[in-house]
Write a protein that holds these residues in place. Structure first.
Motif, PDB file in Angstrom:
ATOM      1  N   LYS A 108       0.721  -1.172  -0.060  1.00 36.91           N
ATOM      2  CA  LYS A 108      -0.035  -0.021  -0.059  1.00 36.91           C
ATOM      3  C   LYS A 108       0.977   1.333  -0.020  1.00 36.91           C
ATOM      4  CE  LYS A 108      -4.272  -1.945   1.959  1.00 36.91           C
ATOM      5  NZ  LYS A 108      -5.067  -1.489   3.288  1.00 36.91           N
ATOM      6  N   SER A 109       1.975   1.174   0.612  1.00 36.13           N
ATOM      7  CA  SER A 109       2.783   2.293   0.664  1.00 36.13           C
ATOM      8  C   SER A 109       3.846   2.404  -0.744  1.00 36.13           C
ATOM      9  CB  SER A 109       4.003   2.337   1.996  1.00 36.13           C
ATOM     10  OG  SER A 109       4.635   1.067   1.866  1.00 36.13           O
ATOM     11  N   PHE A 110       3.500   1.621  -1.753  1.00 38.59           N
ATOM     12  CA  PHE A 110       4.288   1.286  -2.989  1.00 38.59           C
ATOM     13  C   PHE A 110       5.669   0.927  -2.636  1.00 38.59           C
ATOM     14  CE2 PHE A 110       0.406   3.370  -4.565  1.00 38.59           C
ATOM     15  CZ  PHE A 110       0.365   2.786  -5.647  1.00 38.59           C
ATOM     16  N   ALA A 111       5.915   0.377  -1.491  1.00 40.11           N
ATOM     17  CA  ALA A 111       7.310  -0.494  -1.390  1.00 40.11           C
ATOM     18  C   ALA A 111       7.044  -1.627  -2.218  1.00 40.11           C
ATOM     19  CB  ALA A 111       7.620  -0.502  -0.085  1.00 40.11           C
ATOM     20  N   PRO A 112       8.075  -2.054  -2.961  1.00 37.12           N
ATOM     21  CA  PRO A 112       7.759  -3.375  -3.823  1.00 37.12           C
ATOM     22  C   PRO A 112       8.058  -4.400  -2.731  1.00 37.12           C
ATOM     23  CG  PRO A 112      10.052  -2.239  -4.219  1.00 37.12           C
ATOM     24  CD  PRO A 112       9.176  -1.407  -3.461  1.00 37.12           C
ATOM     25  N   SER A 113       6.965  -5.407  -2.788  1.00 41.15           N
ATOM     26  CA  SER A 113       7.242  -6.716  -1.955  1.00 41.15           C
ATOM     27  C   SER A 113       7.600  -7.909  -2.479  1.00 41.15           C
ATOM     28  CB  SER A 113       5.643  -6.740  -1.201  1.00 41.15           C
ATOM     29  OG  SER A 113       5.018  -7.232  -2.081  1.00 41.15           O
ATOM     30  N   GLY A 114       7.727  -8.032  -3.948  1.00 45.15           N
ATOM     31  CA  GLY A 114       8.234  -8.948  -4.716  1.00 45.15           C
ATOM     32  C   GLY A 114       7.760  -8.775  -6.075  1.00 45.15           C
ATOM     33  N   MET A 115       7.959  -9.846  -6.815  1.00 46.36           N
ATOM     34  CA  MET A 115       7.668  -9.972  -8.273  1.00 46.36           C
ATOM     35  C   MET A 115       6.931 -11.157  -8.637  1.00 46.36           C
ATOM     36  SD  MET A 115      11.010  -8.029 -10.393  1.00 46.36           S
ATOM     37  CE  MET A 115      11.452  -6.583  -9.924  1.00 46.36           C
ATOM     38  N   MET A 116       5.760 -11.118  -9.313  1.00 50.59           N
ATOM     39  CA  MET A 116       5.254 -12.206 -10.053  1.00 50.59           C
ATOM     40  C   MET A 116       5.772 -12.358 -11.301  1.00 50.59           C
ATOM     41  SD  MET A 116       2.819 -13.699  -8.305  1.00 50.59           S
ATOM     42  CE  MET A 116       1.868 -14.301  -9.738  1.00 50.59           C
ATOM     43  N   ILE A 117       6.020 -13.919 -11.722  1.00 48.74           N
ATOM     44  CA  ILE A 117       6.849 -14.189 -12.812  1.00 48.74           C
ATOM     45  C   ILE A 117       5.934 -15.097 -13.523  1.00 48.74           C
ATOM     46  CG2 ILE A 117       8.779 -15.056 -13.791  1.00 48.74           C
ATOM     47  CD1 ILE A 117      10.338 -14.114 -11.483  1.00 48.74           C
ATOM     48  N   GLN A 118       5.674 -15.115 -14.703  1.00 48.63           N
ATOM     49  CA  GLN A 118       5.121 -16.038 -15.546  1.00 48.63           C
ATOM     50  C   GLN A 118       5.947 -16.781 -16.631  1.00 48.63           C
ATOM     51  OE1 GLN A 118       0.942 -15.127 -18.310  1.00 48.63           O
ATOM     52  NE2 GLN A 118       2.552 -14.743 -19.420  1.00 48.63           N
ATOM     53  N   PHE A 119       5.941 -18.135 -16.363  1.00 48.87           N
ATOM     54  CA  PHE A 119       6.836 -19.092 -17.014  1.00 48.87           C
ATOM     55  C   PHE A 119       6.155 -19.824 -18.046  1.00 48.87           C
ATOM     56  CE2 PHE A 119       8.726 -18.503 -12.778  1.00 48.87           C
ATOM     57  CZ  PHE A 119       9.916 -18.347 -13.122  1.00 48.87           C
ATOM     58  N   PRO A 120       6.635 -19.925 -19.209  1.00 43.60           N
ATOM     59  CA  PRO A 120       6.013 -20.881 -20.201  1.00 43.60           C
ATOM     60  C   PRO A 120       5.782 -22.407 -20.012  1.00 43.60           C
ATOM     61  CG  PRO A 120       8.184 -20.545 -20.900  1.00 43.60           C
ATOM     62  CD  PRO A 120       8.012 -19.708 -19.649  1.00 43.60           C
ATOM     63  N   SER A 121       6.631 -22.933 -18.988  1.00 41.98           N
ATOM     64  CA  SER A 121       6.261 -24.136 -18.527  1.00 41.98           C
ATOM     65  C   SER A 121       6.842 -24.441 -17.177  1.00 41.98           C
ATOM     66  CB  SER A 121       7.084 -25.036 -19.783  1.00 41.98           C
ATOM     67  OG  SER A 121       8.418 -25.084 -19.633  1.00 41.98           O
ATOM     68  N   ARG A 122       6.686 -25.817 -16.604  1.00 44.86           N
ATOM     69  CA  ARG A 122       7.230 -26.290 -15.413  1.00 44.86           C
ATOM     70  C   ARG A 122       8.547 -26.461 -15.645  1.00 44.86           C
ATOM     71  NH1 ARG A 122       5.532 -28.817 -10.594  1.00 44.86           N
ATOM     72  NH2 ARG A 122       7.500 -28.602  -9.462  1.00 44.86           N
ATOM     73  N   PHE A 123       9.300 -26.732 -16.762  1.00 47.31           N
ATOM     74  CA  PHE A 123      10.546 -27.008 -16.896  1.00 47.31           C
ATOM     75  C   PHE A 123      11.358 -25.522 -16.796  1.00 47.31           C
ATOM     76  CE2 PHE A 123       8.816 -30.259 -19.510  1.00 47.31           C
ATOM     77  CZ  PHE A 123       9.546 -31.319 -18.850  1.00 47.31           C
ATOM     78  N   ALA A 124      10.655 -24.172 -17.350  1.00 50.25           N
ATOM     79  CA  ALA A 124      11.322 -23.119 -17.137  1.00 50.25           C
ATOM     80  C   ALA A 124      11.431 -22.658 -15.748  1.00 50.25           C
ATOM     81  CB  ALA A 124      10.521 -22.163 -17.941  1.00 50.25           C
ATOM     82  N   TYR A 125      10.330 -22.957 -15.013  1.00 50.92           N
ATOM     83  CA  TYR A 125      10.165 -22.515 -13.531  1.00 50.92           C
ATOM     84  C   TYR A 125      11.387 -23.495 -12.750  1.00 50.92           C
ATOM     85  CZ  TYR A 125       8.432 -22.460  -8.961  1.00 50.92           C
ATOM     86  OH  TYR A 125       8.362 -22.488  -7.477  1.00 50.92           O
ATOM     87  N   ASP A 126      11.345 -24.582 -13.176  1.00 53.55           N
ATOM     88  CA  ASP A 126      12.435 -25.327 -12.651  1.00 53.55           C
ATOM     89  C   ASP A 126      13.861 -25.011 -12.588  1.00 53.55           C
ATOM     90  OD1 ASP A 126      10.548 -27.092 -11.462  1.00 53.55           O
ATOM     91  OD2 ASP A 126      10.716 -28.565 -12.626  1.00 53.55           O
ATOM     92  N   ALA A 127      14.158 -24.491 -14.159  1.00 51.98           N
ATOM     93  CA  ALA A 127      15.551 -23.905 -14.396  1.00 51.98           C
ATOM     94  C   ALA A 127      15.553 -22.606 -13.571  1.00 51.98           C
ATOM     95  CB  ALA A 127      15.147 -23.397 -15.892  1.00 51.98           C
ATOM     96  N   ALA A 128      14.503 -21.628 -13.382  1.00 51.65           N
ATOM     97  CA  ALA A 128      14.675 -20.461 -12.528  1.00 51.65           C
ATOM     98  C   ALA A 128      15.124 -20.878 -11.315  1.00 51.65           C
ATOM     99  CB  ALA A 128      13.348 -19.729 -12.478  1.00 51.65           C
ATOM    100  N   ILE A 129      14.701 -21.859 -10.740  1.00 49.38           N
ATOM    101  CA  ILE A 129      14.883 -22.386  -9.076  1.00 49.38           C
ATOM    102  C   ILE A 129      16.359 -22.388  -8.995  1.00 49.38           C
ATOM    103  CG2 ILE A 129      14.464 -24.024  -7.592  1.00 49.38           C
ATOM    104  CD1 ILE A 129      12.276 -22.577  -7.383  1.00 49.38           C
ATOM    105  N   ARG A 130      16.919 -23.226 -10.160  1.00 49.28           N
ATOM    106  CA  ARG A 130      18.133 -23.752 -10.027  1.00 49.28           C
ATOM    107  C   ARG A 130      19.012 -22.623 -10.370  1.00 49.28           C
ATOM    108  NH1 ARG A 130      15.930 -28.032 -13.161  1.00 49.28           N
ATOM    109  NH2 ARG A 130      16.478 -27.081 -15.185  1.00 49.28           N
ATOM    110  N   ALA A 131      18.729 -21.572 -11.327  1.00 47.00           N
ATOM    111  CA  ALA A 131      19.265 -20.417 -11.542  1.00 47.00           C
ATOM    112  C   ALA A 131      19.632 -19.483 -10.312  1.00 47.00           C
ATOM    113  CB  ALA A 131      18.819 -19.571 -12.679  1.00 47.00           C
ATOM    114  N   ILE A 132      18.443 -19.505  -9.548  1.00 52.48           N
ATOM    115  CA  ILE A 132      18.443 -18.559  -8.201  1.00 52.48           C
ATOM    116  C   ILE A 132      19.458 -19.263  -7.186  1.00 52.48           C
ATOM    117  CG2 ILE A 132      17.278 -18.059  -6.217  1.00 52.48           C
ATOM    118  CD1 ILE A 132      14.810 -17.539  -8.239  1.00 52.48           C
ATOM    119  N   GLY A 133      19.507 -20.592  -7.119  1.00 54.97           N
ATOM    120  CA  GLY A 133      20.434 -21.425  -6.516  1.00 54.97           C
ATOM    121  C   GLY A 133      21.649 -21.081  -6.702  1.00 54.97           C
TER     122      GLY A 133
END
Length: 224
Positions: free
Chosen positions: A96-121
């Motif tokens: 509400k204060s316009f401080a960013p609390s996170g980012m929503m990300i849309q992935f084209p597939s479960r494989f892309a989501y899993d790859a993102a988990i590995r990249a963040i790690g």
């Protein structure tokens, strides 16, 4: 005597034939049940297979935690290089204060989501990516870098004062939204204004940030 023996023999044949007919009738009555059982089984399997099929869209959503007000969408696209994520696949979740609390990300597939988990790690340990629901994505506003937030507007300022503050910038005055957010020790008056392009919004940030409106210093932020 021959007549009596022939009559008795005929009677036995009739009884045996009757039993055989009854057995055959019983077999015919049971056969449809066996056949119906065999035809029902494939339909059960096919419905189970349909249930396990992947949706045609294949979209998977996640929410990224650990960002700051200085984190940009481009930063996250670079972090998730190779995960098939573009700037249009990211929305910033503002409090509400316009401080960013996170980012929503849309992935084209479960494989892309899993790859993102590995990249963040591997290279983004300050971040955390959790699964999210499609409804969260749909309800979130994307400013797409074409809107600015003015913070600290004087209580006595009217829309004309804000337009004068932004003189020299190209913006859509009809989109101006003025509101108040609670803060300590005093509430803060804010405004959101939309610009035709990202470049024009960035120009307003660079030329107007920490400028003065009615002798009050204004903070300017570009909303993503």
């Amino acid at each position: 005597m021959n007549v009596l023996r022939n009559a008795a023999k005929s009677h036995r044949l009739i009884r045996i034939g009757g039993h055989r007919n009854q057995g055959l009738s019983s077999l015919l009555r049971e056969s449809p049940r066996r056949f119906s059982t065999e035809t029902e089984q494939p339909s059960k399997d096919s419905s189970s297979d349909a249930f396990l099929q992947t949706p045609s869209t294949g979209l998977v959503y996640g929410k990224l935690f650990g960002i700051t007000k200085h984190t940009t969408k481009s930063d996250i696209v670079n972090l998730l290089e190779g995960c098939e994520v573009s700037l249009d696949d990211i929305k910033v979740d503002y409090a509400k204060s316009f401080a960013p609390s996170g980012m929503m990300i849309q992935f084209p597939s479960r494989f892309a989501y899993d790859a993102a988990i590995r990249a963040i790690g591997r290279k983004g340990r300050l971040y955390r990516l959790d699964r999210a629901d499609r409804s969260q994505w749909d309800l979130m506003t994307s400013y797409d870098g074409k809107a600015v937030l003015l913070q600290g507007i004087p209580r006595t300022a009217v829309p004309d004062d804000i337009e004068r503050f932004l003189s020299g910038c190209t913006f859509d005055a009809s989109t101006m939204q003025i509101f108040v957010r609670q803060a300590f020790p005093d509430s803060i008056r804010m405004a959101i204004i939309h610009f035709p392009t990202k470049a024009q919004a960035m120009h307003a940030f660079m030329t107007k940030n920490r400028g003065f409106c009615l002798n009050t210093q204004i903070l300017v932020r570009v909303l993503q």
